[in-house]
Design a protein around this motif. Structure first.
Motif, short mmCIF file in Angstrom:
data_model
loop_
_atom_site.label_atom_id
_atom_site.label_comp_id
_atom_site.label_asym_id
_atom_site.label_seq_id
_atom_site.Cartn_x
_atom_site.Cartn_y
_atom_site.Cartn_z
N THR A 28 78.53 -112.96 63.17
CA THR A 28 77.29 -112.57 63.84
C THR A 28 76.66 -111.36 63.16
O THR A 28 75.43 -111.24 63.07
N GLU A 29 77.51 -110.47 62.67
CA GLU A 29 77.03 -109.25 62.01
C GLU A 29 76.67 -109.47 60.54
O GLU A 29 75.81 -108.77 60.00
N ASP A 30 77.34 -110.43 59.89
CA ASP A 30 77.25 -110.54 58.44
C ASP A 30 77.09 -112.00 58.03
O ASP A 30 78.00 -112.82 58.23
N GLU A 31 75.96 -112.34 57.46
CA GLU A 31 75.68 -113.72 57.09
C GLU A 31 76.54 -114.21 55.92
O GLU A 31 76.57 -115.41 55.64
N ARG A 32 77.24 -113.32 55.27
CA ARG A 32 78.10 -113.73 54.15
C ARG A 32 79.40 -114.37 54.63
O ARG A 32 80.10 -115.02 53.85
N ILE A 33 79.75 -114.16 55.90
CA ILE A 33 81.00 -114.69 56.43
C ILE A 33 80.90 -116.20 56.59
O ILE A 33 80.02 -116.71 57.29
N VAL A 34 81.82 -116.93 55.94
CA VAL A 34 81.88 -118.38 56.07
C VAL A 34 83.33 -118.79 56.32
O VAL A 34 84.26 -118.05 55.98
N ALA A 35 83.51 -119.95 56.88
CA ALA A 35 84.85 -120.49 57.12
C ALA A 35 85.01 -121.79 56.34
O ALA A 35 84.08 -122.59 56.24
N VAL A 36 86.21 -121.97 55.77
CA VAL A 36 86.53 -123.18 55.03
C VAL A 36 87.85 -123.71 55.59
O VAL A 36 88.80 -122.94 55.76
N LEU A 52 78.44 -122.35 66.64
CA LEU A 52 77.52 -121.25 66.46
C LEU A 52 76.93 -121.19 65.05
O LEU A 52 75.77 -120.80 64.88
N PHE A 53 77.73 -121.59 64.07
CA PHE A 53 77.32 -121.48 62.67
C PHE A 53 77.61 -122.79 61.94
O PHE A 53 78.47 -122.84 61.05
N PRO A 54 76.95 -123.87 62.31
CA PRO A 54 77.29 -125.18 61.74
C PRO A 54 77.12 -125.25 60.22
O PRO A 54 77.81 -126.02 59.55
N ASP A 55 76.22 -124.45 59.68
CA ASP A 55 75.99 -124.48 58.23
C ASP A 55 76.88 -123.49 57.48
O ASP A 55 76.76 -123.33 56.27
N ARG A 56 77.79 -122.84 58.21
CA ARG A 56 78.68 -121.85 57.58
C ARG A 56 80.15 -122.23 57.76
O ARG A 56 81.04 -121.40 57.59
N LEU A 57 80.39 -123.48 58.10
CA LEU A 57 81.75 -124.00 58.12
C LEU A 57 81.83 -125.19 57.18
O LEU A 57 81.08 -126.15 57.33
N GLY A 73 85.01 -120.33 44.87
CA GLY A 73 83.63 -120.52 44.44
C GLY A 73 82.64 -119.82 45.35
O GLY A 73 81.67 -119.21 44.88
N LEU A 74 82.89 -119.89 46.64
CA LEU A 74 82.01 -119.20 47.59
C LEU A 74 82.07 -117.69 47.38
O LEU A 74 81.04 -116.99 47.45
N ALA A 75 83.28 -117.17 47.12
CA ALA A 75 83.42 -115.74 46.86
C ALA A 75 82.65 -115.33 45.60
O ALA A 75 81.98 -114.28 45.58
N LEU A 76 82.71 -116.16 44.58
CA LEU A 76 81.94 -115.88 43.36
C LEU A 76 80.44 -115.89 43.63
O LEU A 76 79.67 -115.21 42.96
N GLY A 77 80.04 -116.67 44.64
CA GLY A 77 78.63 -116.74 45.00
C GLY A 77 78.18 -115.65 45.95
O GLY A 77 77.03 -115.68 46.42
N GLY A 78 79.06 -114.70 46.27
CA GLY A 78 78.68 -113.57 47.11
C GLY A 78 79.03 -113.71 48.57
O GLY A 78 78.70 -112.82 49.37
N PHE A 79 79.69 -114.80 48.94
CA PHE A 79 80.11 -114.98 50.33
C PHE A 79 81.50 -114.35 50.55
O PHE A 79 82.21 -114.01 49.59
N VAL A 80 81.88 -114.23 51.82
CA VAL A 80 83.22 -113.77 52.19
C VAL A 80 83.90 -114.93 52.92
O VAL A 80 83.71 -115.11 54.13
N PRO A 81 84.65 -115.77 52.20
CA PRO A 81 85.22 -116.97 52.80
C PRO A 81 86.55 -116.71 53.50
O PRO A 81 87.44 -116.05 52.95
N ASN A 105 91.51 -113.67 39.64
CA ASN A 105 90.10 -113.25 39.53
C ASN A 105 89.73 -112.12 40.48
O ASN A 105 88.59 -111.66 40.48
N GLY A 106 90.69 -111.70 41.31
CA GLY A 106 90.44 -110.58 42.22
C GLY A 106 89.34 -110.84 43.22
O GLY A 106 88.59 -109.93 43.58
N LEU A 107 89.25 -112.08 43.71
CA LEU A 107 88.14 -112.44 44.59
C LEU A 107 88.45 -112.15 46.06
O LEU A 107 89.60 -112.30 46.51
N PRO A 108 87.45 -111.78 46.84
CA PRO A 108 87.65 -111.48 48.25
C PRO A 108 87.78 -112.74 49.10
O PRO A 108 86.93 -113.02 49.97
N VAL A 109 88.82 -113.50 48.85
CA VAL A 109 89.11 -114.71 49.62
C VAL A 109 90.15 -114.36 50.66
O VAL A 109 91.21 -113.80 50.33
N VAL A 110 89.87 -114.68 51.92
CA VAL A 110 90.82 -114.40 53.01
C VAL A 110 91.54 -115.70 53.33
O VAL A 110 90.96 -116.63 53.90
#
Length: 329
Positions: A28-36, A52-57, A73-81, A105-110
Motif C-alpha cells: 500500500t505504501e510502495d508500488e515497487r512491492i510485488v509478490a511472486v 487488492l493488487f491483482p496486477d502485482r501478483l 528479473g523484477l528486482a533488476l527492473g526496480g521492483f522489490v519482489p 548479483n546482489g539483488l533485493p529478492v525476498v
C-alpha cells in the motif's frame, strides 16, 4: 511440555497471517512491492494481496526455478519482489537460481520459505524443509532470518523490503505465542536475550524460541539459570553473543527445527571451536529422514520440545559437574 507447544491458556498467533498483513501494508505504501508465487496463492496467504493488487501478483505455476528467475528479473527492473513458496520446494528446487540469479548479483529478492521445518508432518520428507538453513547459509551474501513470532515476522518483512540485497525468510506454519519484547530491534547479526542466567545458554530460532523459554522456566525451578537467546539471523550470526555465552556460562545448547549438519548449531559450533571451546549440545534433526506422523509427533520424536531442551541442559550440566567428555549433539 509436549510438542503442542504451550499451555492451553497461552494465546498463540499465526505468523503467516502476520506476513500477509505486513506485505499488504508495505504494498500500500510502495508500488515497487510485488509478490511472486508457484501456484501457492492460498498456502502463501496471498489471497487478499491478489484481491487488492491483482496486477502485482505473478503466479508462475509449479516451476520454482522460474519463480526465482522471475523474481530476479523484477528486482533488476526496480521492483522489490517477495518470492513465496513452500520452503522445501523454494530452496530444494531452485538453489542454483537463488545462488546465481539472486545472491551473486546482489539483488533485493525476498525469498519467503513458507511452512518450513516439519510443519507439513504427514506429507513426509519430500515436504519437510529441514535442510533449508544449511543450504541457504552456505550461499554467500544471502541473509537468512528465522522470525520467532508474529511481531518478528512483521519486522522481518519490513526489514527485508528495505535491505539492499537478497534475504531468505522462514515463515512458520503452526501458531506460536508472542514472545518478542515491544520495540525490540530487528537487525542482521543481532540476537535478542530473553532471559538471564549464568549456568547454560540456550540459543534458539523460530518455533523453538518459545519452547526454550518454557524450558528455562522449568530449569529455573531446579536452580539452573538459563540464558535464552533468540538468534533470529542464522546468517549473519551474532558472533559477539555467542562468545559472551561461551565465556560467561558453562555451556551452550542450540535448538532448531532443522537438520544439524549446517544450520544454527553448526554455525555456533564453528565459532566456539575456534575462539572459546565450551561443552555444547546441538538439538535438531540429525541427518535422517523423518517417520510418518503429525508435526506435533515429529517434534516430540526429535526432542524439539521444552522437555527435550530441559533434558539437554540437564545432561550438559551433569557432564560438566562430573568432568566427563563433552560431545556436540
Amino acid at each position: 511440555m509436549t510438542a503442542d507447544v504451550v499451555p492451553e491458556t497461552t494465546q498463540t498467533y499465526d505468523c503467516r497471517q502476520a506476513f500477509a498483513d505486513e506485505l499488504i501494508a508495505l504494498a500500500t505504501e510502495d508500488e515497487r512491492i510485488v509478490a511472486v508465487c508457484n501456484d501457492s496463492v492460498g498456502s502463501s496467504n496471498l489471497v487478499r494481496f491478489r484481491e487488492l493488487f491483482p496486477d502485482r501478483l505473478i503466479n508462475v505455476g509449479i516451476a520454482e526455478q522460474d519463480l526465482v528467475g522471475v523474481g530476479a528479473g523484477l528486482a533488476l527492473g526496480g521492483f522489490v519482489p517477495f518470492v513465496s513458496a513452500a520452503g522445501p520446494f523454494l530452496t530444494g528446487r531452485a538453489t542454483e537460481q537463488i545462488k546465481t540469479d539472486a545472491a551473486y548479483n546482489g539483488l533485493p529478492v525476498v525469498l519467503c520459505g513458507q511452512s518450513p521445518g516439519l510443519a507439513y508432518g504427514e506429507l513426509g520428507p519430500t515436504h519437510h524443509s529441514i535442510e533449508d538453513l544449511s543450504w541457504m547459509r552456505a550461499i554467500a551474501d544471502l541473509a537468512v532470518a528465522v522470525p520467532a513470532d508474529p511481531e518478528q515476522t512483521r519486522a522481518a518483512v519490513r526489514w527485508a523490503a528495505a535491505h539492499d540485497g537478497p534475504t531468505y525468510l522462514r515463515i512458520p506454519r503452526f501458531k506460536v505465542p508472542s514472545i518478542t519484547p515491544r520495540d525490540a530491534p530487528f537487525e542482521p547479526g543481532r540476537s535478542l536475550q530473553l532471559t538471564s542466567g549464568g549456568d547454560v545458554t540456550v540459543m534458539a530460532v523460530g518455533t523453538m524460541v518459545s519452547r526454550a523459554l518454557a524450558a528455562a522456566e522449568t530449569l529455573r525451578a531446579e536452580g539452573v539459570g538459563v540464558r535464552v537467546l533468540n538468534m533470529t539471523f542464522v546468517e549473519p550470526l551474532d558472533v559477539e553473543a555467542v562468545l559472551r555465552a561461551a565465556r560467561e556460562t558453562r555451556g551452550i545448547v542450540t535448538v532448531e527445527e532443522a537438520t544439524t549438519t549446517g544450520g544454527l548449531g553448526a554455525a555456533v559450533a564453528g565459532i566456539v571451536a575456534q575462539k572459546h571451546p565450551v561443552p555444547m549440545r546441538i538439538l535438531g534433526v540429525h541427518r535422517e529422514f523423518a517417520p510418518t506422523g503429525s508435526a506435533a509427533f515429529l517434534l516430540e520424536y526429535f526432542g524439539l520440545t521444552a522437555d527435550g531442551i530441559v533434558s539437554a541442559v540437564r545432561d550438559l550440566v551433569a557432564d560438566d559437574r562430573h568432568g566427563g567428555a563433552h560431545e556436540h549433539g
